[in-house]
Structures are given as structure tokens and as C-alpha cells.
Design a protein around this motif. Structure first.
Motif, PDB file in Angstrom:
ATOM      1  N   ALA A  24      49.360  38.197  30.098  1.00 12.79           N
ATOM      2  CA  ALA A  24      49.861  39.064  31.170  1.00 12.79           C
ATOM      3  C   ALA A  24      49.513  40.418  31.643  1.00 12.79           C
ATOM      4  CB  ALA A  24      51.489  38.897  31.413  1.00 12.79           C
ATOM      5  N   VAL A  25      49.693  41.134  30.513  1.00 13.04           N
ATOM      6  CA  VAL A  25      48.802  42.726  30.284  1.00 13.04           C
ATOM      7  C   VAL A  25      47.648  42.569  30.497  1.00 13.04           C
ATOM      8  CG1 VAL A  25      48.891  44.626  29.157  1.00 13.04           C
ATOM      9  CG2 VAL A  25      50.991  43.382  29.089  1.00 13.04           C
ATOM     10  N   SER A  26      46.549  41.624  30.073  1.00 13.93           N
ATOM     11  CA  SER A  26      45.035  41.667  30.249  1.00 13.93           C
ATOM     12  C   SER A  26      44.946  41.135  31.598  1.00 13.93           C
ATOM     13  CB  SER A  26      44.651  40.342  28.939  1.00 13.93           C
ATOM     14  OG  SER A  26      43.501  40.382  29.560  1.00 13.93           O
ATOM     15  N   GLN A  27      45.660  40.516  32.320  1.00  6.27           N
ATOM     16  CA  GLN A  27      45.251  40.205  33.790  1.00  6.27           C
ATOM     17  C   GLN A  27      45.476  41.307  34.640  1.00  6.27           C
ATOM     18  OE1 GLN A  27      44.275  36.869  35.084  1.00  6.27           O
ATOM     19  NE2 GLN A  27      43.724  38.372  36.433  1.00  6.27           N
ATOM     20  N   ILE A  28      46.479  42.094  34.286  1.00  4.65           N
ATOM     21  CA  ILE A  28      46.996  43.283  34.819  1.00  4.65           C
ATOM     22  C   ILE A  28      45.750  44.262  34.810  1.00  4.65           C
ATOM     23  CG2 ILE A  28      48.368  45.163  34.947  1.00  4.65           C
ATOM     24  CD1 ILE A  28      50.854  43.361  34.441  1.00  4.65           C
ATOM     25  N   LEU A  29      45.552  44.601  33.601  1.00  6.62           N
ATOM     26  CA  LEU A  29      44.509  45.734  33.416  1.00  6.62           C
ATOM     27  C   LEU A  29      43.231  44.949  34.045  1.00  6.62           C
ATOM     28  CD1 LEU A  29      45.172  46.614  29.661  1.00  6.62           C
ATOM     29  CD2 LEU A  29      45.531  47.716  31.821  1.00  6.62           C
ATOM     30  N   THR A  30      42.649  43.567  33.981  1.00  4.02           N
ATOM     31  CA  THR A  30      41.558  43.211  34.568  1.00  4.02           C
ATOM     32  C   THR A  30      41.594  43.506  35.943  1.00  4.02           C
ATOM     33  OG1 THR A  30      41.329  41.488  32.857  1.00  4.02           O
ATOM     34  CG2 THR A  30      40.267  41.180  34.847  1.00  4.02           C
ATOM     35  N   ASN A  31      42.635  43.127  36.674  1.00  4.21           N
ATOM     36  CA  ASN A  31      42.738  43.489  38.410  1.00  4.21           C
ATOM     37  C   ASN A  31      42.903  44.660  38.473  1.00  4.21           C
ATOM     38  OD1 ASN A  31      43.074  40.630  38.166  1.00  4.21           O
ATOM     39  ND2 ASN A  31      45.014  40.408  39.373  1.00  4.21           N
ATOM     40  N   VAL A  33      40.995  47.071  36.825  1.00  4.68           N
ATOM     41  CA  VAL A  33      39.455  47.523  36.690  1.00  4.68           C
ATOM     42  C   VAL A  33      38.693  47.137  37.861  1.00  4.68           C
ATOM     43  CG1 VAL A  33      37.593  47.314  35.414  1.00  4.68           C
ATOM     44  CG2 VAL A  33      39.615  47.949  34.124  1.00  4.68           C
ATOM     45  N   MET A  34      38.952  45.718  38.265  1.00  4.57           N
ATOM     46  CA  MET A  34      38.098  45.121  39.305  1.00  4.57           C
ATOM     47  C   MET A  34      38.527  45.845  40.785  1.00  4.57           C
ATOM     48  SD  MET A  34      36.202  42.988  37.802  1.00  4.57           S
ATOM     49  CE  MET A  34      35.514  42.355  39.352  1.00  4.57           C
ATOM     50  N   ASN A  35      39.690  46.325  40.932  1.00  2.00           N
ATOM     51  CA  ASN A  35      40.100  46.882  42.013  1.00  2.00           C
ATOM     52  C   ASN A  35      39.520  48.182  42.225  1.00  2.00           C
ATOM     53  OD1 ASN A  35      41.736  45.090  43.573  1.00  2.00           O
ATOM     54  ND2 ASN A  35      43.019  46.856  43.976  1.00  2.00           N
ATOM     55  N   SER A  36      39.073  48.847  40.922  1.00  4.62           N
ATOM     56  CA  SER A  36      38.646  50.290  41.092  1.00  4.62           C
ATOM     57  C   SER A  36      37.080  50.039  41.061  1.00  4.62           C
ATOM     58  CB  SER A  36      38.863  51.023  39.502  1.00  4.62           C
ATOM     59  OG  SER A  36      40.243  51.348  39.334  1.00  4.62           O
ATOM     60  N   LEU A  37      36.687  49.172  40.518  1.00  3.44           N
ATOM     61  CA  LEU A  37      35.226  49.167  40.782  1.00  3.44           C
ATOM     62  C   LEU A  37      34.864  48.555  42.327  1.00  3.44           C
ATOM     63  CD1 LEU A  37      34.170  47.294  37.255  1.00  3.44           C
ATOM     64  CD2 LEU A  37      34.002  49.731  38.014  1.00  3.44           C
ATOM     65  N   LEU A  38      35.703  47.622  42.737  1.00  5.58           N
ATOM     66  CA  LEU A  38      35.321  46.964  44.156  1.00  5.58           C
ATOM     67  C   LEU A  38      35.700  48.128  45.338  1.00  5.58           C
ATOM     68  CD1 LEU A  38      34.484  44.738  45.949  1.00  5.58           C
ATOM     69  CD2 LEU A  38      36.905  44.032  45.812  1.00  5.58           C
ATOM     70  N   HIS A  39      36.823  48.934  44.936  1.00  4.61           N
ATOM     71  CA  HIS A  39      37.251  49.773  45.881  1.00  4.61           C
ATOM     72  C   HIS A  39      37.032  51.188  45.866  1.00  4.61           C
ATOM     73  CE1 HIS A  39      39.342  46.209  48.184  1.00  4.61           C
ATOM     74  NE2 HIS A  39      39.549  46.025  46.924  1.00  4.61           N
ATOM     75  N   GLY A  93      36.482  40.936  48.168  1.00  3.35           N
ATOM     76  CA  GLY A  93      37.992  40.980  48.045  1.00  3.35           C
ATOM     77  C   GLY A  93      38.788  39.867  48.512  1.00  3.35           C
ATOM     78  N   SER A  94      39.475  39.389  47.801  1.00  2.00           N
ATOM     79  CA  SER A  94      40.352  38.181  48.181  1.00  2.00           C
ATOM     80  C   SER A  94      42.004  38.645  48.747  1.00  2.00           C
ATOM     81  CB  SER A  94      40.641  37.429  47.161  1.00  2.00           C
ATOM     82  OG  SER A  94      41.564  37.712  46.241  1.00  2.00           O
ATOM     83  N   GLY A  95      42.187  39.816  48.475  1.00  2.00           N
ATOM     84  CA  GLY A  95      43.489  40.230  48.675  1.00  2.00           C
ATOM     85  C   GLY A  95      44.690  39.661  47.866  1.00  2.00           C
ATOM     86  N   LEU A  96      44.239  39.237  46.771  1.00  2.00           N
ATOM     87  CA  LEU A  96      45.354  38.699  45.886  1.00  2.00           C
ATOM     88  C   LEU A  96      45.498  39.466  44.706  1.00  2.00           C
ATOM     89  CD1 LEU A  96      44.474  34.953  46.312  1.00  2.00           C
ATOM     90  CD2 LEU A  96      46.305  36.185  47.285  1.00  2.00           C
ATOM     91  N   GLY A  97      44.250  40.273  44.169  1.00  2.00           N
ATOM     92  CA  GLY A  97      44.570  40.852  42.870  1.00  2.00           C
ATOM     93  C   GLY A  97      45.863  41.800  42.613  1.00  2.00           C
ATOM     94  N   LEU A  98      46.259  42.906  43.619  1.00  2.00           N
ATOM     95  CA  LEU A  98      47.323  43.627  43.608  1.00  2.00           C
ATOM     96  C   LEU A  98      48.514  42.667  43.743  1.00  2.00           C
ATOM     97  CD1 LEU A  98      46.282  46.984  44.732  1.00  2.00           C
ATOM     98  CD2 LEU A  98      46.341  46.113  42.237  1.00  2.00           C
TER      99      LEU A  98
END
Length: 139
Positions: A24-31, A33-39, A93-98
Motif C-alpha cells: 500500500a505504501v509502495s503504491q502511494i509513493l509510485t502514484n 512520483v508518477m503524478n509529479s512527473l506527469l503534472h 492521465g486517467s484521473g485515478l492515481g490520487l
């Protein structure tokens, strides 16, 4: 991150551990990082992503994730955790990460999440959750 100009800064005690859900913590951090890189950054932009973790006196973990990118516009900050909300629909972006992050923090970790962002200065997410779930809460 390796193929970008983004640096990673980590501040976490080496002896800090938690009992619970590492996936769960890994998924949070991945999301995050991906959000930062994308947005938050343009493809050739330099920047810094910071992750600070500390144990609070009440045996809770505070995880603070920050980037120094574009920031989130004030008028959309209240929507970022909504399912399918994205400003990058045509760019991956799918709008599901956050939304996924919000649900993991609240449902799996039984914690809280806050966002602080200033346009042009960056974004910080602050998570608080128990270092160890009670036996009755574990699956």
C-alpha cells in the motif's frame, strides 16, 4: 526518475519500521512520483522530489511527499482526490492515481491525507497513519 532531471531527496530514520501493508505504501509513493512527473514538471525541467518520514509521539507515522514543480491551481485542489479527475486526459492521465492514494490512506492505512500547494512553487502531501495496525484491524 532516472531518465529525468529530477533529484530525489530522502529523509527517513534508518531504524524506523512499520507493521502493516508495504504494498500500500509502495503504491502511494509510485502514484505520487508518477503524478509529479506527469503534472508538475516539463520533460526537460530540473526539480526535486522530497520524501520525509518521521515517527510521531503517538506511534503514528508522518509521511511528507513534496515536489517543487508547477503546483496545483487553487480552484481544482478540492477535486484532485475525485475519481477520474485529471488535467492530463490526453497525455496519459486517467484521473485515478490520487483517488487510489486517498482510498488506500483512509481505508487500508486508516489514516489521513492533506495537500498543500502553491501555484508555481510546488505541492506537498502529508499523510498520517498508525505505525502498526491493531490486531483486530489486520486482515
Amino acid at each position: 526518475i532516472k531518465k529525468t532531471h529530477i533529484n530525489l531527496k530522502l529523509d527517513c530514520p534508518p531504524d524506523l519500521w512499520l507493521l502493516g501493508y508495504p504494498g500500500a505504501v509502495s503504491q502511494i509513493l509510485t502514484n505520487f512520483v508518477m503524478n509529479s512527473l506527469l503534472h508538475a514538471y516539463e520533460s526537460d525541467q530540473h526539480g526535486t522530489i522530497s520524501l520525509a518520514v518521521q515517527l510521531l509521539p503517538n506511534d503514528k507515522i508522518e509521511l511528507r511527499y513534496s515536489d517543487d514543480g508547477k503546483g496545483i491551481l487553487a480552484d481544482i485542489q478540492s477535486k484532485i482526490f475525485d475519481p477520474f479527475f485529471t488535467t492530463q486526459r490526453g497525455n496519459g492521465g486517467s484521473g485515478l492515481g490520487l483517488n487510489l492514494v486517498y482510498n488506500i490512506v483512509h481505508q487500508t492505512l486508516k489514516g489521513t491525507i492533506q495537500v498543500h500547494s502553491i501555484e508555481g512553487k510546488g505541492t506537498t502531501f502529508i499523510l498520517n497513519f498508525a505505525r502498526q495496525l491493531n490486531a483486530s484491524e489486520q486482515i
